[in-house]
Design a protein around this motif. Sequence first.
Motif, PDB file in Angstrom:
ATOM      1  N   LEU A 358       0.802  -1.216   0.000  1.00  0.00           N
ATOM      2  CA  LEU A 358       0.000   0.000   0.000  1.00  0.00           C
ATOM      3  C   LEU A 358       0.837   1.269   0.000  1.00  0.00           C
ATOM      4  CD1 LEU A 358      -2.690  -0.957   2.683  1.00  0.00           C
ATOM      5  CD2 LEU A 358      -2.959  -0.983   0.190  1.00  0.00           C
ATOM      6  N   TYR A 359       2.064   1.192   0.480  1.00  0.00           N
ATOM      7  CA  TYR A 359       2.828   2.394   0.790  1.00  0.00           C
ATOM      8  C   TYR A 359       3.610   2.924  -0.399  1.00  0.00           C
ATOM      9  CZ  TYR A 359       1.603   1.500   5.612  1.00  0.00           C
ATOM     10  OH  TYR A 359       0.905   1.309   6.776  1.00  0.00           O
ATOM     11  N   SER A 360       3.496   4.229  -0.611  1.00  0.00           N
ATOM     12  CA  SER A 360       4.297   4.892  -1.636  1.00  0.00           C
ATOM     13  C   SER A 360       5.766   4.695  -1.314  1.00  0.00           C
ATOM     14  CB  SER A 360       3.972   6.389  -1.682  1.00  0.00           C
ATOM     15  OG  SER A 360       2.622   6.599  -2.009  1.00  0.00           O
ATOM     16  N   GLY A 361       6.550   4.450  -2.334  1.00  0.00           N
ATOM     17  CA  GLY A 361       7.966   4.210  -2.128  1.00  0.00           C
ATOM     18  C   GLY A 361       8.311   2.737  -2.066  1.00  0.00           C
ATOM     19  N   ASN A 362       7.302   1.889  -1.831  1.00  0.00           N
ATOM     20  CA  ASN A 362       7.539   0.456  -1.883  1.00  0.00           C
ATOM     21  C   ASN A 362       7.546   0.013  -3.342  1.00  0.00           C
ATOM     22  OD1 ASN A 362       6.234  -2.453  -2.057  1.00  0.00           O
ATOM     23  ND2 ASN A 362       7.323  -2.304  -0.120  1.00  0.00           N
ATOM     24  N   ARG A 363       8.522  -0.776  -3.724  1.00  0.00           N
ATOM     25  CA  ARG A 363       8.662  -1.107  -5.142  1.00  0.00           C
ATOM     26  C   ARG A 363       7.491  -1.937  -5.655  1.00  0.00           C
ATOM     27  NH1 ARG A 363      12.135  -4.284  -9.033  1.00  0.00           N
ATOM     28  NH2 ARG A 363      12.195  -2.852 -10.803  1.00  0.00           N
ATOM     29  N   ILE A 364       6.928  -2.794  -4.820  1.00  0.00           N
ATOM     30  CA  ILE A 364       5.789  -3.596  -5.265  1.00  0.00           C
ATOM     31  C   ILE A 364       4.602  -2.687  -5.591  1.00  0.00           C
ATOM     32  CG2 ILE A 364       4.160  -5.400  -4.599  1.00  0.00           C
ATOM     33  CD1 ILE A 364       6.419  -6.472  -2.742  1.00  0.00           C
ATOM     34  N   GLU A 365       4.417  -1.640  -4.790  1.00  0.00           N
ATOM     35  CA  GLU A 365       3.327  -0.692  -5.041  1.00  0.00           C
ATOM     36  C   GLU A 365       3.465  -0.064  -6.415  1.00  0.00           C
ATOM     37  OE1 GLU A 365       1.693   3.400  -5.245  1.00  0.00           O
ATOM     38  OE2 GLU A 365       3.812   2.876  -5.052  1.00  0.00           O
ATOM     39  N   ARG A 366       4.673   0.363  -6.770  1.00  0.00           N
ATOM     40  CA  ARG A 366       4.847   1.007  -8.073  1.00  0.00           C
ATOM     41  C   ARG A 366       4.791   0.004  -9.219  1.00  0.00           C
ATOM     42  NH1 ARG A 366       9.753   4.754 -10.411  1.00  0.00           N
ATOM     43  NH2 ARG A 366       8.882   4.898 -12.510  1.00  0.00           N
ATOM     44  N   LEU A 367       5.360  -1.185  -9.020  1.00  0.00           N
ATOM     45  CA  LEU A 367       5.282  -2.195 -10.063  1.00  0.00           C
ATOM     46  C   LEU A 367       3.833  -2.535 -10.377  1.00  0.00           C
ATOM     47  CD1 LEU A 367       8.185  -4.523  -8.886  1.00  0.00           C
ATOM     48  CD2 LEU A 367       8.081  -3.350 -11.105  1.00  0.00           C
ATOM     49  N   PHE A 368       3.020  -2.613  -9.338  1.00  0.00           N
ATOM     50  CA  PHE A 368       1.600  -2.912  -9.544  1.00  0.00           C
ATOM     51  C   PHE A 368       0.926  -1.781 -10.314  1.00  0.00           C
ATOM     52  CE2 PHE A 368      -2.863  -2.740  -8.154  1.00  0.00           C
ATOM     53  CZ  PHE A 368      -3.275  -4.020  -8.528  1.00  0.00           C
ATOM     54  N   ARG A 369       1.137  -0.540  -9.881  1.00  0.00           N
ATOM     55  CA  ARG A 369       0.533   0.603 -10.577  1.00  0.00           C
ATOM     56  C   ARG A 369       0.941   0.648 -12.037  1.00  0.00           C
ATOM     57  NH1 ARG A 369       2.481   5.284  -9.615  1.00  0.00           N
ATOM     58  NH2 ARG A 369       3.951   4.947  -7.901  1.00  0.00           N
ATOM     59  N   ASP A 370       2.247   0.530 -12.258  1.00  0.00           N
ATOM     60  CA  ASP A 370       2.760   0.650 -13.619  1.00  0.00           C
ATOM     61  C   ASP A 370       2.324  -0.528 -14.488  1.00  0.00           C
ATOM     62  OD1 ASP A 370       3.998   3.028 -13.025  1.00  0.00           O
ATOM     63  OD2 ASP A 370       6.008   2.186 -12.842  1.00  0.00           O
ATOM     64  N   GLY A 371       2.409  -1.730 -13.932  1.00  0.00           N
ATOM     65  CA  GLY A 371       2.072  -2.908 -14.723  1.00  0.00           C
ATOM     66  C   GLY A 371       0.611  -2.959 -15.110  1.00  0.00           C
ATOM     67  N   ILE A 372      -0.275  -2.660 -14.165  1.00  0.00           N
ATOM     68  CA  ILE A 372      -1.698  -2.673 -14.469  1.00  0.00           C
ATOM     69  C   ILE A 372      -2.041  -1.584 -15.483  1.00  0.00           C
ATOM     70  CG2 ILE A 372      -4.003  -2.272 -13.506  1.00  0.00           C
ATOM     71  CD1 ILE A 372      -2.869  -5.020 -12.855  1.00  0.00           C
ATOM     72  N   ALA A 373      -1.417  -0.413 -15.343  1.00  0.00           N
ATOM     73  CA  ALA A 373      -1.647   0.659 -16.312  1.00  0.00           C
ATOM     74  C   ALA A 373      -1.189   0.241 -17.709  1.00  0.00           C
ATOM     75  CB  ALA A 373      -0.931   1.935 -15.873  1.00  0.00           C
ATOM     76  N   ALA A 374      -0.030  -0.388 -17.798  1.00  0.00           N
ATOM     77  CA  ALA A 374       0.481  -0.826 -19.099  1.00  0.00           C
ATOM     78  C   ALA A 374      -0.435  -1.861 -19.737  1.00  0.00           C
ATOM     79  CB  ALA A 374       1.889  -1.395 -18.942  1.00  0.00           C
ATOM     80  N   CYS A 375      -1.020  -2.717 -18.916  1.00  0.00           N
ATOM     81  CA  CYS A 375      -1.914  -3.758 -19.432  1.00  0.00           C
ATOM     82  C   CYS A 375      -3.226  -3.199 -19.981  1.00  0.00           C
ATOM     83  CB  CYS A 375      -2.206  -4.789 -18.345  1.00  0.00           C
ATOM     84  SG  CYS A 375      -0.815  -5.899 -17.987  1.00  0.00           S
ATOM     85  N   GLN A 376      -3.470  -1.907 -19.773  1.00  0.00           N
ATOM     86  CA  GLN A 376      -4.662  -1.269 -20.329  1.00  0.00           C
ATOM     87  C   GLN A 376      -4.513  -0.943 -21.814  1.00  0.00           C
ATOM     88  OE1 GLN A 376      -6.668  -2.107 -17.787  1.00  0.00           O
ATOM     89  NE2 GLN A 376      -7.718  -0.138 -17.870  1.00  0.00           N
TER      90      GLN A 376
END
Length: 402
Positions: A358-376
């Motif tokens: 959930l936390y900003s700055g955690n790499r999993i959080e950004r990978l999830f945001r970026d990956g899901i956005a790319a899959c759009q």
Amino acid sequence: MAERPPAPGPLPESNPSKLKAPLGDPLNLPTQLRPAIEAAADEIDRTSEIPADLYETLRDAGAFSLLTPRELGGFEVTQPQSMTIYEELGRIDASVAWVVWNANFGFLGALLQESGVARLWKDGRAPSFANSGIMASAEPVEGGYRVSGAWKILSGLLRADWLVGLATVTQNGVPVTTDAGEPDVRLMTIPTDQLTVEPTWKVSGMRGSGSHDAHAKDIAVPADLLIPLEASARIDRPLYRGFVVNLIFAGCAPVVLGVAQAAIDEVVRLMQTKTSHAGGTLADSPRVQLTIAKSEAALHAARLLFYKATDSLQLASERNEPVSVAQRAALRAAMTHAGETSREALTAMYTLASSTALYSGNRIERLFRDGIAACQHINFSPIYMEAAGRIRLGREAGVGFM
């Protein structure tokens, strides 16, 4: 009288010493560039743009010249090699990988007339590109065309030198048809400094791709920067045979495969230290073990399917054989499958990471945001899987670019 488009400059071949060839093995680019990319990661996400110095580092290293002919200082890698590079970059930073993929229209150097090549490759500097599949219009005028259009989600736009897109030739505003009765569609290249940019990229994921909108009205474009969509290449080598635009479509798939693999790697590390309510680490949880194994197996299978499809196209090019509709359909199906599998893996990893993600700055959080956005991206749409099924059943594809 309409303004005449500018005359061609000198051909690059007239001063080959200015064309700097990239150094080293292109497959090493992700490793070579990793320190610079990771150092800029926070700035990329915060500013919604790749920093100018990193962009030029990518250019100088040859990251935008993967598909560029050797004569123009490019690597001229095979299609599977370019996909491998995008995938490895995706494991480092999704936005950087996305912009590198979109910027690699260097194969235009094999398609355009020499006068058109001279406009793009000048002063020893490799050009970079943004691109769009949204149709513009091109009205013939003396010396070229007047191009008008509006484009959405142009990745890397503010840093790119040129926009590559599609244009329907019109006469007094009416679409022109070819001898086959089809619309006369051209692949066009226009300078980005002639566009009006709309700063629309205010998003949750893939922020660093800087994918803003833009529009233009009656830009004067020389005739040698518009070519028929399925024009034969001027340079006859394997990379430039067949439906050359296929070189660019597929690049989104390895990017998301790389992002999903990075998410699995991060969660595997997290599970070694994250504790469960029952005591011990989550690495000892059967549920975690099953989810990791299933996600990674599915991702590896999707990767193998995708590279089998790109290898098939590469082999056809090397043999100078036409790429069949069935091969194009297989690539499109593999791309959609890669997107679906990556989305599932990302969601599974985000779930396993629990509150940590959930936390900003955690790499999993950004990978999830970026990956899901790319899959759009539209390239992962189920419509292409449906089209592949229609082709398998002996029907027409029913969609373009198959």
